[in-house]
Write a protein that holds these residues in place. Structure first.
Motif, PDB file in Angstrom:
ATOM      1  N   VAL A  51     -32.592  -6.356 -20.901  1.00 60.50           N
ATOM      2  CA  VAL A  51     -31.169  -6.392 -20.571  1.00 60.50           C
ATOM      3  C   VAL A  51     -30.453  -7.257 -21.602  1.00 60.50           C
ATOM      4  O   VAL A  51     -30.938  -8.314 -21.987  1.00 60.50           O
ATOM      5  CB  VAL A  51     -30.962  -6.958 -19.150  1.00 60.50           C
ATOM      6  CG1 VAL A  51     -29.482  -7.147 -18.850  1.00 60.50           C
ATOM      7  CG2 VAL A  51     -31.591  -6.029 -18.121  1.00 60.50           C
ATOM      8  N   ARG A  52     -29.312  -6.788 -22.047  1.00 62.43           N
ATOM      9  CA  ARG A  52     -28.506  -7.511 -23.040  1.00 62.43           C
ATOM     10  C   ARG A  52     -27.248  -8.020 -22.364  1.00 62.43           C
ATOM     11  O   ARG A  52     -26.425  -7.235 -21.882  1.00 62.43           O
ATOM     12  CB  ARG A  52     -28.156  -6.557 -24.180  1.00 62.43           C
ATOM     13  CG  ARG A  52     -27.083  -7.065 -25.105  1.00 62.43           C
ATOM     14  CD  ARG A  52     -27.650  -7.852 -26.233  1.00 62.43           C
ATOM     15  NE  ARG A  52     -26.639  -8.003 -27.260  1.00 62.43           N
ATOM     16  CZ  ARG A  52     -26.259  -9.157 -27.740  1.00 62.43           C
ATOM     17  NH1 ARG A  52     -26.824 -10.269 -27.338  1.00 62.43           N
ATOM     18  NH2 ARG A  52     -25.339  -9.215 -28.665  1.00 62.43           N
ATOM     19  N   ASP A  53     -27.095  -9.338 -22.288  1.00 60.56           N
ATOM     20  CA  ASP A  53     -25.898  -9.973 -21.765  1.00 60.56           C
ATOM     21  C   ASP A  53     -25.146 -10.596 -22.935  1.00 60.56           C
ATOM     22  O   ASP A  53     -25.737 -11.340 -23.719  1.00 60.56           O
ATOM     23  CB  ASP A  53     -26.245 -11.081 -20.763  1.00 60.56           C
ATOM     24  CG  ASP A  53     -26.821 -10.535 -19.478  1.00 60.56           C
ATOM     25  OD1 ASP A  53     -26.237  -9.593 -18.917  1.00 60.56           O
ATOM     26  OD2 ASP A  53     -27.864 -11.052 -19.034  1.00 60.56           O
ATOM     27  N   SER A  54     -23.856 -10.287 -23.048  1.00 60.76           N
ATOM     28  CA  SER A  54     -23.061 -10.865 -24.119  1.00 60.76           C
ATOM     29  C   SER A  54     -21.594 -10.883 -23.692  1.00 60.76           C
ATOM     30  O   SER A  54     -21.300 -10.664 -22.509  1.00 60.76           O
ATOM     31  CB  SER A  54     -23.257 -10.071 -25.419  1.00 60.76           C
ATOM     32  OG  SER A  54     -22.700 -10.767 -26.518  1.00 60.76           O
ATOM     33  N   PHE A  55     -20.685 -11.107 -24.634  1.00 59.63           N
ATOM     34  CA  PHE A  55     -19.264 -11.161 -24.308  1.00 59.63           C
ATOM     35  C   PHE A  55     -18.427 -10.902 -25.536  1.00 59.63           C
ATOM     36  O   PHE A  55     -18.889 -11.019 -26.667  1.00 59.63           O
ATOM     37  CB  PHE A  55     -18.894 -12.522 -23.702  1.00 59.63           C
ATOM     38  CG  PHE A  55     -19.040 -13.675 -24.659  1.00 59.63           C
ATOM     39  CD1 PHE A  55     -17.982 -14.077 -25.461  1.00 59.63           C
ATOM     40  CD2 PHE A  55     -20.241 -14.348 -24.764  1.00 59.63           C
ATOM     41  CE1 PHE A  55     -18.130 -15.135 -26.352  1.00 59.63           C
ATOM     42  CE2 PHE A  55     -20.399 -15.409 -25.647  1.00 59.63           C
ATOM     43  CZ  PHE A  55     -19.329 -15.798 -26.444  1.00 59.63           C
ATOM     44  N   GLY A  56     -17.183 -10.534 -25.272  1.00 56.34           N
ATOM     45  CA  GLY A  56     -16.151 -10.492 -26.292  1.00 56.34           C
ATOM     46  C   GLY A  56     -15.135 -11.559 -25.930  1.00 56.34           C
ATOM     47  O   GLY A  56     -14.976 -11.892 -24.752  1.00 56.34           O
ATOM     48  N   ALA A  57     -14.450 -12.114 -26.919  1.00 58.94           N
ATOM     49  CA  ALA A  57     -13.488 -13.179 -26.662  1.00 58.94           C
ATOM     50  C   ALA A  57     -12.193 -12.894 -27.402  1.00 58.94           C
ATOM     51  O   ALA A  57     -12.195 -12.284 -28.467  1.00 58.94           O
ATOM     52  CB  ALA A  57     -14.056 -14.523 -27.111  1.00 58.94           C
ATOM     53  N   GLY A  58     -11.082 -13.328 -26.807  1.00 58.70           N
ATOM     54  CA  GLY A  58      -9.791 -13.116 -27.433  1.00 58.70           C
ATOM     55  C   GLY A  58      -8.786 -14.184 -27.046  1.00 58.70           C
ATOM     56  O   GLY A  58      -9.070 -15.042 -26.214  1.00 58.70           O
ATOM     57  N   VAL A  59      -7.605 -14.078 -27.637  1.00 63.72           N
ATOM     58  CA  VAL A  59      -6.547 -15.049 -27.355  1.00 63.72           C
ATOM     59  C   VAL A  59      -5.882 -14.787 -26.013  1.00 63.72           C
ATOM     60  O   VAL A  59      -5.206 -15.649 -25.466  1.00 63.72           O
ATOM     61  CB  VAL A  59      -5.475 -15.099 -28.475  1.00 63.72           C
ATOM     62  CG1 VAL A  59      -6.090 -15.573 -29.780  1.00 63.72           C
ATOM     63  CG2 VAL A  59      -4.794 -13.757 -28.639  1.00 63.72           C
ATOM     64  N   ASN A  60      -6.060 -13.570 -25.491  1.00 63.02           N
ATOM     65  CA  ASN A  60      -5.578 -13.242 -24.154  1.00 63.02           C
ATOM     66  C   ASN A  60      -6.559 -12.258 -23.513  1.00 63.02           C
ATOM     67  O   ASN A  60      -7.499 -11.789 -24.167  1.00 63.02           O
ATOM     68  CB  ASN A  60      -4.142 -12.699 -24.175  1.00 63.02           C
ATOM     69  CG  ASN A  60      -3.988 -11.481 -25.053  1.00 63.02           C
ATOM     70  OD1 ASN A  60      -4.766 -10.528 -24.968  1.00 63.02           O
ATOM     71  ND2 ASN A  60      -2.991 -11.501 -25.919  1.00 63.02           N
ATOM     72  N   SER A  61      -6.361 -11.963 -22.248  1.00 61.92           N
ATOM     73  CA  SER A  61      -7.328 -11.135 -21.527  1.00 61.92           C
ATOM     74  C   SER A  61      -7.373  -9.696 -22.054  1.00 61.92           C
ATOM     75  O   SER A  61      -8.430  -9.075 -22.086  1.00 61.92           O
ATOM     76  CB  SER A  61      -7.053 -11.156 -20.028  1.00 61.92           C
ATOM     77  OG  SER A  61      -5.747 -10.696 -19.745  1.00 61.92           O
ATOM     78  N   VAL A  62      -6.246  -9.168 -22.491  1.00 55.16           N
ATOM     79  CA  VAL A  62      -6.220  -7.801 -23.031  1.00 55.16           C
ATOM     80  C   VAL A  62      -7.049  -7.726 -24.309  1.00 55.16           C
ATOM     81  O   VAL A  62      -7.864  -6.810 -24.484  1.00 55.16           O
ATOM     82  CB  VAL A  62      -4.767  -7.325 -23.289  1.00 55.16           C
ATOM     83  CG1 VAL A  62      -4.757  -5.995 -24.024  1.00 55.16           C
ATOM     84  CG2 VAL A  62      -4.016  -7.213 -21.976  1.00 55.16           C
ATOM     85  N   GLN A  63      -6.875  -8.682 -25.209  1.00 53.30           N
ATOM     86  CA  GLN A  63      -7.651  -8.689 -26.444  1.00 53.30           C
ATOM     87  C   GLN A  63      -9.133  -8.865 -26.137  1.00 53.30           C
ATOM     88  O   GLN A  63      -9.982  -8.227 -26.765  1.00 53.30           O
ATOM     89  CB  GLN A  63      -7.174  -9.781 -27.391  1.00 53.30           C
ATOM     90  CG  GLN A  63      -7.882  -9.714 -28.733  1.00 53.30           C
ATOM     91  CD  GLN A  63      -7.473 -10.822 -29.681  1.00 53.30           C
ATOM     92  OE1 GLN A  63      -7.324 -11.968 -29.268  1.00 53.30           O
ATOM     93  NE2 GLN A  63      -7.291 -10.462 -30.952  1.00 53.30           N
ATOM     94  N   ALA A  64      -9.474  -9.698 -25.169  1.00 55.04           N
ATOM     95  CA  ALA A  64     -10.876  -9.906 -24.806  1.00 55.04           C
ATOM     96  C   ALA A  64     -11.505  -8.604 -24.319  1.00 55.04           C
ATOM     97  O   ALA A  64     -12.627  -8.264 -24.704  1.00 55.04           O
ATOM     98  CB  ALA A  64     -11.003 -10.995 -23.743  1.00 55.04           C
ATOM     99  N   ILE A  65     -10.791  -7.844 -23.497  1.00 56.69           N
ATOM    100  CA  ILE A  65     -11.310  -6.562 -23.014  1.00 56.69           C
ATOM    101  C   ILE A  65     -11.461  -5.588 -24.175  1.00 56.69           C
ATOM    102  O   ILE A  65     -12.499  -4.924 -24.322  1.00 56.69           O
ATOM    103  CB  ILE A  65     -10.394  -5.973 -21.921  1.00 56.69           C
ATOM    104  CG1 ILE A  65     -10.470  -6.818 -20.654  1.00 56.69           C
ATOM    105  CG2 ILE A  65     -10.773  -4.527 -21.617  1.00 56.69           C
ATOM    106  CD1 ILE A  65      -9.406  -6.473 -19.618  1.00 56.69           C
TER     107      ILE A  65
END
Length: 117
Positions: A51-65
């Motif tokens: 299983v691969r757990d990771s994330f994306g990050a952004g300056v706001n929630s829309v960019q993070a998604i």
């Protein structure tokens, strides 16, 4: 996490079809959370071998998604399962329905190439 809970906002099931054997590859995306000055959107890809757990990050929630969806797309297209031609969403060779950044669009196949290429 929200109030200590992980809130899943989206899921997609792909399959890995090797011969007569089919294994599920479930992708789960969690609601973005503000943490340490940025928005984090966690995801999980349930590969059969790990299983691969990771994330994306952004300056706001829309960019993070948005960045999380692209990151998932890159991981799918860069996987050994894709390269072997055994990773399937709706039909073999038709893509997975995740965007990828412009510089990787040459990797797209099927409907992904039609709509994102």
């Amino acid at each position: 996490m929200f109030n200590g809970e992980i809130i899943i906002i989206a899921e997609r099931s792909l399959s890995i079809q090797a011969g007569t054997d089919t294994k599920e590859c479930k992708i789960s995306i969690s609601a973005p959370k503000f943490s340490e000055g940025m928005w984090i959107c966690r995801y999980t890809i349930g590969w059969p071998d790990a299983v691969r757990d990771s994330f994306g990050a952004g300056v706001n929630s829309v960019q993070a998604i948005h960045l999380t969806l692209q990151k998932i797309g890159i991981e799918l297209y860069g996987s050994a399962y894709h390269k072997a031609g055994i990773l399937v969403f709706e039909k073999p060779g038709d893509g997975y329905g995740f965007p990828i950044p412009k510089n990787g669009r040459y990797l797209l196949v099927g409907a992904d190439k039609t709509f994102e290429g």
